[in-house]
Write a protein that holds these residues in place. Structure first.
Motif, short mmCIF file in Angstrom:
data_model
loop_
_atom_site.label_atom_id
_atom_site.label_comp_id
_atom_site.label_asym_id
_atom_site.label_seq_id
_atom_site.Cartn_x
_atom_site.Cartn_y
_atom_site.Cartn_z
N HIS A 159 0.69 -1.30 -0.06
CA HIS A 159 0.08 -0.07 0.01
C HIS A 159 0.82 1.27 -0.06
CE1 HIS A 159 -3.85 2.01 1.61
NE2 HIS A 159 -3.54 2.58 0.58
N ALA A 160 2.01 1.24 0.94
CA ALA A 160 2.80 2.48 0.82
C ALA A 160 3.37 2.69 -0.48
CB ALA A 160 3.87 1.92 1.83
N TRP A 161 4.04 1.66 -1.20
CA TRP A 161 4.60 1.76 -2.42
C TRP A 161 3.76 2.05 -3.36
CZ3 TRP A 161 9.58 2.38 -3.61
CH2 TRP A 161 10.41 1.77 -2.58
N ALA A 162 2.42 1.68 -3.52
CA ALA A 162 1.31 2.13 -4.44
C ALA A 162 1.09 3.64 -4.35
CB ALA A 162 0.06 1.22 -4.24
N ALA A 163 0.96 4.02 -2.92
CA ALA A 163 0.87 5.28 -2.73
C ALA A 163 1.85 6.20 -3.34
CB ALA A 163 0.46 5.70 -1.32
N LEU A 164 3.11 5.76 -2.87
CA LEU A 164 4.25 6.53 -3.61
C LEU A 164 4.40 6.78 -4.96
CD1 LEU A 164 7.01 8.06 -2.91
CD2 LEU A 164 8.17 5.68 -2.91
N TRP A 165 3.93 5.53 -5.62
CA TRP A 165 4.08 5.64 -7.24
C TRP A 165 2.83 6.57 -7.91
CZ3 TRP A 165 8.14 4.80 -9.80
CH2 TRP A 165 9.06 3.96 -9.42
N LEU A 166 1.80 6.27 -7.17
CA LEU A 166 0.67 7.13 -7.59
C LEU A 166 0.81 8.54 -7.45
CD1 LEU A 166 -2.28 4.92 -6.23
CD2 LEU A 166 -1.76 5.51 -8.81
N LEU A 167 1.45 8.89 -6.45
CA LEU A 167 1.83 10.23 -6.01
C LEU A 167 2.91 10.85 -6.98
CD1 LEU A 167 1.72 13.16 -4.31
CD2 LEU A 167 3.64 11.94 -2.89
N LEU A 168 3.71 10.17 -7.36
CA LEU A 168 4.71 10.58 -8.38
C LEU A 168 3.99 10.51 -9.65
CD1 LEU A 168 8.07 8.23 -7.31
CD2 LEU A 168 7.46 10.88 -6.78
#
Length: 212
Positions: A41-50
């Protein structure tokens, strides 16, 4: 009922992001309660933010540039095909209830007018005129190539305003898409967590309750 397995419950001590500033990044810190899905979830949120940070300005620029070209071309076409012509009122324009007021200065009433079309033929149509104009008053109207009263060509301010509107919509569309993707990702991972809790509790509960 004796021997019934209690319903599975999520671990009570998992911190909820947003309750306190230092808990916002709890998924990135090592702790015994962090699960694999939390890292996902953390990685998905980071990639979506970028992705949103890159895509939103790009979409805003691309859509804005396309809209500007479209409206500028439209304005140029309208300027070539529309003509400012005198027209005469067929009857009196309605009077404003508050003559001389600021509202009266901005108010326009549709009134039937008579004018000459591009082909030289006499035509009639409706034009928005100031309140209180008497019959036979002369006003200027915009006429298209078909001899119909129409709006004036787009101004530079209208082009900028419409272009900015489309650019902002494109920016917001990318942001909302990113938020929706984040919400769907969180929902899917949460369903996966619940299924894992149910499976683990089904295997553990009989030993805790004393039933085989």
């Amino acid at each position: 009922m004796a021997g019934e397995i209690p319903q599975a419950q999520p671990p009570p001590d998992v911190p909820a992001p947003g309750r306190h500033p230092h808990l916002l990044l709890w998924r990135w810190r090592r702790n015994p309660l962090r699960r694999r899905t939390d890292r996902m979830h953390a990685w998905a949120a980071l990639w979506l933010l970028l992705a949103v940070l890159v895509a939103a300005p790009a979409a805003m620029f691309a859509v804005g540039d396309t809209a500007y070209s479209h409206y500028r071309s439209t304005a140029e076409h309208e300027a070539r095909t529309r003509d400012h012509r005198p027209a005469v009122l067929v009857h009196d324009a309605p009077r404003h209830p508050e003559p001389g007021s600021d509202e009266a200065e901005k108010t326009r009433y549709p009134v039937k007018v008579r004018f000459t079309g591009p082909d030289g033929a006499a035509r009639t149509g409706k034009a928005d005129v100031e309140p209180g104009l008497p019959v036979d008053s002369t006003v200027l109207v915009w006429v298209d190539t078909d001899g119909k009263i129409t709006e004036p060509p787009l101004t530079a301010e209208q082009i900028r305003s419409r272009t900015m509107g489309w650019a902002i919509l494109a920016f917001l569309g990318v942001v909302l898409t990113g938020l929706a993707a984040h919400g769907v990702t969180g929902y899917v991972l949460q369903r996966r967590n619940l299924a894992g809790w149910d499976a683990a509790w089904t295997a553990t509960a009989p030993r805790w309750s004393g039933f085989p």
